[in-house]
Design an enzyme around this catalytic site. Structure first.
Site, PDB file in Angstrom:
ATOM      1  N   GLU A 157       0.811  -1.218   0.000  1.00 45.98           N
ATOM      2  CA  GLU A 157       0.000   0.000   0.000  1.00 45.98           C
ATOM      3  C   GLU A 157       0.842   1.264   0.000  1.00 45.98           C
ATOM      4  OE1 GLU A 157      -0.891  -2.748   1.388  1.00 45.98           O
ATOM      5  OE2 GLU A 157      -2.971  -3.055   0.799  1.00 45.98           O
ATOM      6  N   HIS A 180     -11.960  -4.533   8.335  1.00 43.58           N
ATOM      7  CA  HIS A 180     -12.535  -4.440   6.988  1.00 43.58           C
ATOM      8  C   HIS A 180     -13.773  -3.557   6.962  1.00 43.58           C
ATOM      9  CE1 HIS A 180     -10.073  -8.101   6.600  1.00 43.58           C
ATOM     10  NE2 HIS A 180     -10.083  -7.900   5.310  1.00 43.58           N
TER      11      HIS A 180
HETATM   12  C1  LIG Z   1      -2.097  -4.631   3.874  1.00 41.02           C
HETATM   13  C2  LIG Z   1      -3.167  -5.474   3.309  1.00 41.02           C
HETATM   14  N1  LIG Z   1      -3.583  -5.251   2.052  1.00 41.02           N
HETATM   15  C3  LIG Z   1      -4.559  -5.989   1.505  1.00 41.02           C
HETATM   16  C4  LIG Z   1      -5.154  -6.993   2.210  1.00 41.02           C
HETATM   17  C5  LIG Z   1      -6.292  -7.816   1.596  1.00 41.02           C
HETATM   18  N2  LIG Z   1      -5.877  -9.207   1.498  1.00 41.02           N
HETATM   19  C6  LIG Z   1      -6.247 -10.133   2.410  1.00 41.02           C
HETATM   20  S1  LIG Z   1      -5.513 -11.627   2.145  1.00 41.02           S
HETATM   21  C7  LIG Z   1      -4.711 -11.027   0.769  1.00 41.02           C
HETATM   22  C8  LIG Z   1      -3.784 -11.930   0.027  1.00 41.02           C
HETATM   23  C9  LIG Z   1      -2.705 -12.417   0.934  1.00 41.02           C
HETATM   24  O1  LIG Z   1      -1.802 -13.172   0.217  1.00 41.02           O
HETATM   25  P1  LIG Z   1      -0.704 -14.018   0.979  1.00 41.02           P
HETATM   26  O2  LIG Z   1       0.048 -13.163   1.888  1.00 41.02           O
HETATM   27  O3  LIG Z   1       0.049 -14.761  -0.062  1.00 41.02           O
HETATM   28  O4  LIG Z   1      -1.534 -15.027   1.871  1.00 41.02           O
HETATM   29  P2  LIG Z   1      -2.527 -16.159   1.388  1.00 41.02           P
HETATM   30  O5  LIG Z   1      -3.888 -15.561   1.426  1.00 41.02           O
HETATM   31  O6  LIG Z   1      -2.121 -16.604   0.032  1.00 41.02           O
HETATM   32  O7  LIG Z   1      -2.367 -17.223   2.411  1.00 41.02           O
HETATM   33  C10 LIG Z   1      -5.025  -9.707   0.544  1.00 41.02           C
HETATM   34  C11 LIG Z   1      -4.512  -8.906  -0.571  1.00 41.02           C
HETATM   35  C12 LIG Z   1      -4.704  -7.184   3.525  1.00 41.02           C
HETATM   36  N3  LIG Z   1      -5.234  -8.117   4.313  1.00 41.02           N
HETATM   37  N4  LIG Z   1      -3.709  -6.423   4.033  1.00 41.02           N
END
Ligand SMILES: Cc1ncc(C[n+]2csc(CCOP(=O)(O)OP(=O)(O)O)c2C)c(N)n1
Ligand SMILES: Cc1ncc(C[n+]2csc(CCOP(=O)(O)OP(=O)(O)O)c2C)c(N)n1
Ligand SMILES: [Mg+2]
Ligand SMILES: [Mg+2]
Lengths: 327, 322, 327, 322
Positions: D58, D125
């Site tokens: 971000e 959220h």
């Molecule tokens: C700072 C932030 N930006 C956006 C999100 C929205 N979001 C929730 S899970 C996710 C993907 C996370 O990917 P990863 O770290 O690879 O974990 P996974 O879900 O694949 O286990 C996103 C973009 C968030 N939780 N935090």
């Protein structure tokens, strides 16, 4: 080290516990997804299906006074630390007696009485927080450690960088796991970073970096064991990338149509539970009868947990007001 | 006589002696003693394990402090300038502030935030960041204006089981002095102080602006006993009782703060008063604040920016005459 | 590549310009520090004494439509892009006609008409911003580049990590310099990171990383040339660490007593200007007469700039109100 | 009939067609179409160079948008949830907002911030982050409540030469619908809308709470022409004129917002009114807001948390009876 000798070292009791927790993780989530689709849950559901080996292969080695900060897909690690399936259900159902008392939902949970740190949505926020916990363990010379889990996506955030660096420069007893399931929501790894592995990215901090097959619970076990030992010995942090497959959408609302079919096929071939069972059998560590018995037991536990979760009382609205501040 | 800055150091030192769980974390706070020398000498007494120099990683060391706080420690974080808290905004508002509510585990962390202007620090070294943080449920905010309070509020903050944003005003560091007899005391969080009593106008202020208000009142003759000057000392949780009692007595209010106007804390105060003391009001609730611009560097611009005694005196006169 | 052949390639005109800007940087700062000590300046002074080779050896190669985001110690780079010594003085004196119109002080400046980006105090904030500028250059297929400079300390910040990664994953035409003067304020490198060089830290992003003697302007030149060419050719970002010595306190208020004497001795031995002069002389690229003449000219320019800076009008208070929003 | 969400998409699409400098930046906004599907289909029309998927960074992509804006582009940043703006707080408040003031160079960036609760999203959220940002000089803030405004304000934001925080309320995405004839229009930033006229009470609100207020008014009988319902639409810069004109007419004010109370925007509104319309006030300035807690997850808790039509109706009745 060959699988057989590892399995001998680990011993059948622990191996059975590992299998049990991986299955509990899997069965629980299969069931909670159904509950979700039945429309019984207010919030979303995030699954670690296919990723069970990571949390289980590592957290299984912890002692009572160690800590974990799991990611949103490491349910098995929660169970290992002692959070009950019932507690997780109370959480999912938003019940008063859940670990977060209905104040937060799904895997945004923790239980400090079990040394399970809490998950904050903002990806990678637990990285420096885990380092802070490790700092105190170091101060107290406890010989304990913290395991901190994050996804591949989280490693693009600044807090991940700052946390890893702080842990390295202060030589803190923490092990950082990257649960690299190759996707951040819909975004594949190659759109997240210009290096082929997260281990490449982690190499710039001055801590040992390992990259293992995250669908092989024994591989995770062995790598984690070394890192945990380093932490206990005062040799500072380590980083372990566990390559795995998210065998589901991002959340249960997501049909993951952006994931190519081959990905799921490959993940299926490498299913961590099936592979572990095969190894256990090859090593004569488990019998079909034991597995059948285990499955039945877990099924019953999960059913029971769902029933109790659903039956739990909701909080009353005004309860929301209490406890913003500690006394 | 010790300075405001020395009072802060004393509080740190005494609390570190009293409680082995108290430790410090921040940039250049060890051998260097911090950018403003607040922590000077502490590493000699307490060692590098309790006075920890960090890399430039505001989010990182804030998160670390949260983790340590959850473990029962009482970390005191020094931001080199309060402005750099903006880099730790997420950790402060989401992890530090929300953890007790969600999780039931206290996060006893103090964020020391060298605040405010008056020394030509420009837009990134002069901020009053409380405006960004007052809406954060779970975060206490204190703002000492005197030497006595600097010490007593810091001790209270360190002993508090919640994250506390401690706004220490840089302009006051070496400008205000007082005798402290070395006694161990706390100034309870959540209690305002009535600095002068009066029955025709209430001034609400905090931090360096208290002194500006005092100067302003000196300019105004023939108003003995007219103005009740209240030093809020704590912004969150607010001492509504002291405020409302005063306003109900005087019927007029002037709010003075250094932060820029829109979205500043005066808004919250005004809202409380315009609701809960409406029937007692004999005049408009006025604000003297900085204008809605970043803090400019050049002396004439910064002088113009900062609320001063003339501005306050003028507003007081107008309200008294209203 | 030997110094002689480099110098031949670069050519005497550019070499003289490099010397000129390094000296202008040095002389200007020597003078502004005196002005500071005379109590004539409202704000602090941050010097790049001893670090002149970094900004000069790199920025000298830019064309009109390239961009720079200098750090607070890269005054030479400002000059090369066309900011005049007079403008810098107006800035330091907080005058109305300075590049920031008195709204900001010291090296917290820029001039977009000269493609000089502005410096924000918060360390590393310019890293993603530079990437954004580079994104536009890439979109416009201009074949231009951005040079972004930050200190070693800045590389511990999350924005540095996020910015480098974004530039790498999007293959943006930007060159990131680390002006590694081995200190962040009072904090030496080994307390900032657990790796010996910042280049180690930068290796995890998937861009070419180089580490050069930042007190050797020709070494900086050569490394930067390659990186700039890559950027122009659409091959993406690069990272260059320039190891150098901060021959001063953090700011002119800081006596730097925490810096060991050997550090200053070593930095003095490696003085980038003296070394460059020696090389130029060895290669017969400059005469003593030319140097004397250059010094005199720069002295005069600096004196003139100080006088004009001091003579400039201060803004009036109410001018502060204008321009919060663009029309 | 199109939804509020579709209106946002239309605005993006039309502006991208109109001006090649407009491009989008955010997580999962390309092929996936964004977490809420706002950008669905846009990558097909405009390509991956103008609909750019980013890593979870971000601060990073906010900074990139600032750099691109300085270059004369008009980036529109999508935060997946407004809550994650907290990770970009520094870049938004220090780089985006202060650059024009310091440097004279416009930063025409739009920050799309999916805002608010009502869907059991829990503490991370469901936030209304405007409370943290209103004090940032140099940042405009808009908050559409209707389909028409969702489109018109986004177009205005994109064409504006300043950073604009565009608070799109998630609860409204698919719940409000209206006929838009596909025309190209802007809703000027800085203009409130009087939704119903009345002469006994002014309600000031914005975002999803507009609809809660409308529902509340339906509950109350025999008050034809009593309540003047003002939809602020823009928080910064504020349409003081519309507000003050109304308050001077009605003499009573109720402010309704979803954000928690302390430090919320109601404070600023109250302060303006208690100062500039004091003489016209016939009753206390009341607030209906969420309480000072994080947004809780479980349905009964969140229901309790969110201001609802009953709360508003109750306050309206009290004020009318005052
Ligand atoms: C700072 C932030 N930006 C956006 C999100 C929205 N979001 C929730 S899970 C996710 C993907 C996370 O990917 P990863 O770290 O690879 O974990 P996974 O879900 O694949 O286990 C996103 C973009 C968030 N939780 N935090
Ligand atoms: C985020 C942030 N934290 C703290 C500071 C205060 N500060 C100003 S310069 C500086 C040291 C910077 O070190 P480095 O990046 O190595 O640059 P150098 O000054 O050595 O050129 C610090 C800590 C800051 N400007 N920004
Ligand atoms: Mg992932
Ligand atoms: Mg440095």
């Amino acid at each position: 080290m060959g699988d057989t000798s590892i399995m001998e070292e680990v011993g059948s009791e622990t191996l059975h516990r590992m299998l049990y927790y991986m299955k509990l993780h899997r069965f629980y989530e299969d069931r909670i997804e159904i509950v979700y689709r039945q429309g019984k849950l207010a919030g979303p559901v995030f699954l670690g299906r296919g990723q069970e080996a990571v949390g289980v292969g590592s957290a299984i080695q912890l002692g009572k006074d160690d800590y974990i900060f799991p990611s949103h897909r490491d349910l098995g690690a929660f169970f290992i630390r002692g959070m009950t399936p019932e507690a997780v259900s109370l959480q999912y159902f938003g019940r008063r007696d859940g670990p977060m008392r209905g104040r937060d939902g799904n895997t945004h949970m923790g239980d400090w009485s079990l040394n399970i740190g809490l998950f904050v949505s903002h990806m990678a926020d637990t990285v420096p927080v885990s380092a802070g916990v490790a700092l105190v363990l170091k101060m107290r010379k406890q010989g304990n450690t913290v395991l901190c889990y994050n996804g591949d996506g989280a490693t693009s955030r600044g807090d991940w960088h700052e946390g890893l660096n702080l842990a390295a420069v202060m030589q803190l007893p923490v092990v950082f796991f990257c649960v690299n399931n190759q996707y951040a929501y819909s975004t594949p790894l190659h759109k997240q970073m210009a290096v082929p592995t997260v281990a490449d990215r982690a190499s710039g901090y001055g801590m040992p970096v390992d990259s293992v097959d995250g669908n092989d619970v024994l591989a995770v076990y062995v790598s984690a064991r070394k890192a945990i030992q380093r932490a206990r010995d005062g040799q500072g942090p380590s980083f372990i990338e566990c390559l795995t497959y998210r065998m589901t959408g991002h959340g249960s609302h997501d049909d993951a149509r952006y994931v190519p079919a081959e990905f799921f096929e490959e993940g299926k071939k490498k299913d961590p539970i099936l592979r572990f069972v095969a190894k256990l059998k090859a090593g004569d560590m488990v019998t079909d009868g034991e597995i059948t018995e285990m499955d039945a037991r877990i099924m019953a536990e999960v059913e029971d947990a769902m029933a109790k979760g659903e039956a739990g009382a909701l909080p009353e609205g005004p309860e929301a007001l209490a406890g913003v501040f500690a006394d | 006589m010790i300075t405001y800055l020395e009072a802060i150091r004393q509080a740190l030192q005494e609390e570190m002696r009293r409680d082995p769980n108290v430790f410090l974390l921040g940039e250049d706070i060890g051998d260097f003693g911090g950018a403003f020398k607040v922590t000077e000498g502490l590493i000699a007494e307490f060692g590098a394990d309790r006075v920890i120099d960090t890399p430039i990683s505001e989010a990182g060391f804030t998160g670390m402090a949260v983790g340590a706080g959850m473990m029962g420690m009482r970390p005191v974080v020094e931001f080199q300038f309060s402005d750099f808290m903006s880099c730790a905004f997420d950790q402060i508002t989401n992890f530090a502030a929300k953890t007790h509510y969600r999780f039931g585990v206290p996060v006893p962390v103090v964020f020391r935030a060298p605040t405010g202007g008056g020394f030509n620090g420009g837009p990134f070294h002069s901020g009053c960041l409380e405006s960004h943080f007052v809406s954060t449920a779970g975060l206490k905010i204190v703002a000492p204006a005197t030497v006595y309070d600097a010490k007593g509020l810091l001790k209270a903050a360190i002993r508090d089981n919640n994250p506390v944003l401690y706004l220490e005003h840089k302009y006051l560091y070496r400008r205000v002095k007082a005798e402290l007899n070395g006694e161990d005391y706390v100034v309870p969080i959540g209690q305002a102080a009535v600095r002068t009593e009066g029955d025709r106008l209430t001034i609400l202020t905090y931090g360096a602006m208290l002194h500006v208000c005092v100067d302003a009142l000196k300019q105004i003759s023939n108003t003995e006993g007219a103005v009740e000057l209240i030093d809020l000392r704590t912004l969150v949780p607010l001492d509504k009782e002291t405020i409302l009692t005063s306003v109900k007595k005087t019927g007029k209010v002037l709010i003075v703060h250094e932060a820029s106007r829109t979205g500043g804390f005066a808004g919250e105060l005004s809202a409380i008063i315009a609701d809960e003391a409406f029937e007692y009001l004999d005049g408009p609730v006025r604000r003297v604040t900085a204008p809605d611009i970043p803090v400019p560097f050049s002396p004439p611009l910064e002088d113009f920016y900062l609320p001063n005694a003339d501005d306050v005196a003028q507003a007081v006169r107008e309200l008294l005459a209203y």
